[in-house]
Design a protein around this motif. Structure first.
Motif, PDB file in Angstrom:
ATOM      1  N   ASP A   2     -28.333 138.631  25.247  1.00 33.21           N
ATOM      2  CA  ASP A   2     -28.360 137.236  25.696  1.00 33.21           C
ATOM      3  C   ASP A   2     -28.819 136.307  24.587  1.00 33.21           C
ATOM      4  O   ASP A   2     -28.265 135.214  24.407  1.00 33.21           O
ATOM      5  CB  ASP A   2     -29.283 137.088  26.915  1.00 33.21           C
ATOM      6  N   GLU A   3     -29.851 136.738  23.852  1.00 33.83           N
ATOM      7  CA  GLU A   3     -30.364 135.890  22.773  1.00 33.83           C
ATOM      8  C   GLU A   3     -29.317 135.696  21.682  1.00 33.83           C
ATOM      9  O   GLU A   3     -29.129 134.593  21.168  1.00 33.83           O
ATOM     10  CB  GLU A   3     -31.638 136.500  22.165  1.00 33.83           C
ATOM     11  N   LEU A   4     -28.624 136.771  21.319  1.00 36.01           N
ATOM     12  CA  LEU A   4     -27.597 136.671  20.282  1.00 36.01           C
ATOM     13  C   LEU A   4     -26.406 135.844  20.759  1.00 36.01           C
ATOM     14  O   LEU A   4     -25.868 135.030  20.018  1.00 36.01           O
ATOM     15  CB  LEU A   4     -27.131 138.073  19.865  1.00 36.01           C
ATOM     16  N   ASN A   5     -26.021 136.034  22.015  1.00 33.56           N
ATOM     17  CA  ASN A   5     -24.907 135.251  22.557  1.00 33.56           C
ATOM     18  C   ASN A   5     -25.265 133.778  22.695  1.00 33.56           C
ATOM     19  O   ASN A   5     -24.384 132.923  22.776  1.00 33.56           O
ATOM     20  CB  ASN A   5     -24.470 135.812  23.914  1.00 33.56           C
ATOM     21  N   GLY A   6     -26.558 133.485  22.692  1.00 34.26           N
ATOM     22  CA  GLY A   6     -26.998 132.099  22.798  1.00 34.26           C
ATOM     23  C   GLY A   6     -26.999 131.354  21.473  1.00 34.26           C
ATOM     24  O   GLY A   6     -27.190 130.134  21.443  1.00 34.26           O
ATOM     25  N   LEU A   7     -26.774 132.068  20.377  1.00 28.80           N
ATOM     26  CA  LEU A   7     -26.744 131.412  19.069  1.00 28.80           C
ATOM     27  C   LEU A   7     -25.467 130.592  18.922  1.00 28.80           C
ATOM     28  O   LEU A   7     -24.380 131.054  19.253  1.00 28.80           O
ATOM     29  CB  LEU A   7     -26.816 132.461  17.948  1.00 28.80           C
ATOM     30  N   ASN A   8     -25.602 129.385  18.417  1.00 28.46           N
ATOM     31  CA  ASN A   8     -24.456 128.492  18.255  1.00 28.46           C
ATOM     32  C   ASN A   8     -23.925 128.474  16.822  1.00 28.46           C
ATOM     33  O   ASN A   8     -23.300 127.506  16.406  1.00 28.46           O
ATOM     34  CB  ASN A   8     -24.831 127.067  18.680  1.00 28.46           C
ATOM     35  N   PHE A   9     -24.222 129.529  16.083  1.00 26.51           N
ATOM     36  CA  PHE A   9     -23.750 129.611  14.704  1.00 26.51           C
ATOM     37  C   PHE A   9     -23.368 131.066  14.398  1.00 26.51           C
ATOM     38  O   PHE A   9     -23.809 131.987  15.090  1.00 26.51           O
ATOM     39  CB  PHE A   9     -24.805 129.099  13.715  1.00 26.51           C
ATOM     40  N   PRO A  10     -22.520 131.289  13.402  1.00 23.72           N
ATOM     41  CA  PRO A  10     -22.096 132.657  13.074  1.00 23.72           C
ATOM     42  C   PRO A  10     -23.255 133.513  12.573  1.00 23.72           C
ATOM     43  O   PRO A  10     -24.167 133.016  11.913  1.00 23.72           O
ATOM     44  CB  PRO A  10     -21.035 132.461  11.985  1.00 23.72           C
ATOM     45  N   TYR A  11     -23.205 134.782  12.895  1.00 15.51           N
ATOM     46  CA  TYR A  11     -24.240 135.708  12.426  1.00 15.51           C
ATOM     47  C   TYR A  11     -23.597 137.071  12.174  1.00 15.51           C
ATOM     48  O   TYR A  11     -22.494 137.368  12.649  1.00 15.51           O
ATOM     49  CB  TYR A  11     -25.386 135.828  13.431  1.00 15.51           C
ATOM     50  N   SER A  12     -24.298 137.890  11.416  1.00 19.46           N
ATOM     51  CA  SER A  12     -23.840 139.247  11.108  1.00 19.46           C
ATOM     52  C   SER A  12     -24.890 140.247  11.567  1.00 19.46           C
ATOM     53  O   SER A  12     -26.082 139.943  11.578  1.00 19.46           O
ATOM     54  CB  SER A  12     -23.611 139.413   9.600  1.00 19.46           C
ATOM     55  N   LEU A  13     -24.434 141.440  11.930  1.00 23.64           N
ATOM     56  CA  LEU A  13     -25.340 142.525  12.300  1.00 23.64           C
ATOM     57  C   LEU A  13     -25.263 143.619  11.251  1.00 23.64           C
ATOM     58  O   LEU A  13     -24.166 144.076  10.903  1.00 23.64           O
ATOM     59  CB  LEU A  13     -24.953 143.104  13.659  1.00 23.64           C
ATOM     60  N   LEU A  27     -23.466 146.438  21.842  1.00 24.72           N
ATOM     61  CA  LEU A  27     -22.551 145.698  20.977  1.00 24.72           C
ATOM     62  C   LEU A  27     -21.375 145.125  21.761  1.00 24.72           C
ATOM     63  O   LEU A  27     -20.886 144.038  21.465  1.00 24.72           O
ATOM     64  CB  LEU A  27     -22.036 146.601  19.850  1.00 24.72           C
ATOM     65  N   LYS A  28     -20.942 145.866  22.769  1.00 19.99           N
ATOM     66  CA  LYS A  28     -19.792 145.421  23.578  1.00 19.99           C
ATOM     67  C   LYS A  28     -20.110 144.159  24.383  1.00 19.99           C
ATOM     68  O   LYS A  28     -19.214 143.442  24.799  1.00 19.99           O
ATOM     69  CB  LYS A  28     -19.348 146.539  24.518  1.00 19.99           C
ATOM     70  N   LYS A  29     -21.401 143.900  24.601  1.00 19.91           N
ATOM     71  CA  LYS A  29     -21.806 142.727  25.380  1.00 19.91           C
ATOM     72  C   LYS A  29     -21.872 141.459  24.525  1.00 19.91           C
ATOM     73  O   LYS A  29     -22.007 140.359  25.056  1.00 19.91           O
ATOM     74  CB  LYS A  29     -23.179 142.967  26.021  1.00 19.91           C
ATOM     75  N   LEU A  30     -21.772 141.623  23.219  1.00 21.36           N
ATOM     76  CA  LEU A  30     -21.875 140.473  22.324  1.00 21.36           C
ATOM     77  C   LEU A  30     -20.545 139.755  22.219  1.00 21.36           C
ATOM     78  O   LEU A  30     -19.493 140.387  22.132  1.00 21.36           O
ATOM     79  CB  LEU A  30     -22.348 140.926  20.941  1.00 21.36           C
ATOM     80  N   ASN A  31     -20.599 138.437  22.199  1.00 20.05           N
ATOM     81  CA  ASN A  31     -19.371 137.642  22.159  1.00 20.05           C
ATOM     82  C   ASN A  31     -18.660 137.745  20.819  1.00 20.05           C
ATOM     83  O   ASN A  31     -17.488 138.042  20.734  1.00 20.05           O
ATOM     84  CB  ASN A  31     -19.675 136.174  22.464  1.00 20.05           C
ATOM     85  N   GLN A  32     -19.396 137.485  19.755  1.00 17.12           N
ATOM     86  CA  GLN A  32     -18.761 137.484  18.440  1.00 17.12           C
ATOM     87  C   GLN A  32     -19.822 137.677  17.358  1.00 17.12           C
ATOM     88  O   GLN A  32     -20.863 137.027  17.373  1.00 17.12           O
ATOM     89  CB  GLN A  32     -18.015 136.165  18.214  1.00 17.12           C
ATOM     90  N   TYR A  33     -19.526 138.569  16.450  1.00 13.86           N
ATOM     91  CA  TYR A  33     -20.437 138.816  15.339  1.00 13.86           C
ATOM     92  C   TYR A  33     -19.646 139.482  14.215  1.00 13.86           C
ATOM     93  O   TYR A  33     -18.544 139.983  14.426  1.00 13.86           O
ATOM     94  CB  TYR A  33     -21.603 139.707  15.759  1.00 13.86           C
ATOM     95  N   ILE A 177     -36.397 130.976  14.832  1.00 17.71           N
ATOM     96  CA  ILE A 177     -35.148 130.231  14.577  1.00 17.71           C
ATOM     97  C   ILE A 177     -34.782 129.300  15.742  1.00 17.71           C
ATOM     98  O   ILE A 177     -33.654 128.806  15.803  1.00 17.71           O
ATOM     99  CB  ILE A 177     -33.965 131.186  14.283  1.00 17.71           C
ATOM    100  N   GLU A 178     -35.745 129.044  16.624  1.00 19.22           N
ATOM    101  CA  GLU A 178     -35.482 128.149  17.760  1.00 19.22           C
ATOM    102  C   GLU A 178     -34.944 126.788  17.321  1.00 19.22           C
ATOM    103  O   GLU A 178     -34.039 126.236  17.936  1.00 19.22           O
ATOM    104  CB  GLU A 178     -36.771 127.940  18.574  1.00 19.22           C
TER     105      GLU A 178
END
Length: 201
Positions: A2-13, A27-33, A177-178
């Motif tokens: 949820d926290e990662l999906n709430g980010l409004n900018f690109p990120y990498s894992l 990982l399957k629950k993440l929208n985009q990374y 990073i809030e």
């Protein structure tokens, strides 16, 4: 997730191939990374057996190293590059780096040295074979707080035009990073993916 999906900018894992099975469902629950192989490599301080089969050691042959790299890239098939996990001893070995970099060059991938070892040969070898490569400093809790680290990265971005923020996934990191998006926007800094930074090198 949820926290990662709430980010409004690109990120990498950064993903360690030998551990991917334990969090594949997450990982399957993440929208985009963007995926990056977090490759365990021999270190001067670490004496861990947990990565013995998937870690790159300085005594290994070129073919053994290339097999490990190829296997890692197969386990993380959409990876855009490789970053060091540990590795302070490995990055001093020019022949070892050549063995790692050849499969990357074939796939047009990049390499990121996170060891902070001033004797690293990574950039020299990258330059020799024209591989895209960067040396970066991830967050180190023994040296500074999350807030100080984030502030320093923002200052670097403002001063040099680009910077990479590398944090562990933790409550403290998300807290730090809030206000990152607002602070970056206020100073005119744009968020881009890691690959975008490498493409503009």
């Amino acid at each position: 997730a949820d926290e990662l999906n709430g980010l409004n900018f690109p990120y990498s894992l950064l993903i360690t191939p030998s551990e991917i099975s334990s969090f594949k469902a997450g990982l399957k629950k993440l929208n985009q990374y963007e995926s990056v192989v977090w490759l365990p490599m021999e270190d001067k301080k670490l004496r861990s057996k947990s990565f013995s089969k998937s870690m790159i050691f300085i005594h290994q042959s070129q073919s053994e190293i290339q097999d490990i790299v190829t296997d890692a890239l197969e386990k993380v098939p959409h990876a855009q590059g490789i970053a060091t996990r540990f590795g302070s001893r490995a990055v001093e070995q020019q022949a070892l780096l050549h063995a790692i970099f050849n499969p990357l060059q074939e796939r047009n991938l990049w390499f990121m040295d996170l060891t902070k070892n001033r004797y690293s040969r990574a950039e020299d070898v990258c330059e020799d074979i024209h591989l895209k490569c960067r040396t970066e400093s991830p967050f180190d809790p023994s040296r500074m707080t999350h807030a100080v680290y984030v502030s320093r990265v923002l200052k670097t971005a403002r001063r040099s035009g680009k910077a990479i923020l590398i944090l562990p996934i933790s409550n403290a990191s998300f807290k730090a990073i809030e206000n990152l998006e607002a602070d970056a926007t206020a100073q005119g800094t744009e968020f881009v993916s890691l690959s975008n930074i490498f493409q503009t090198e």
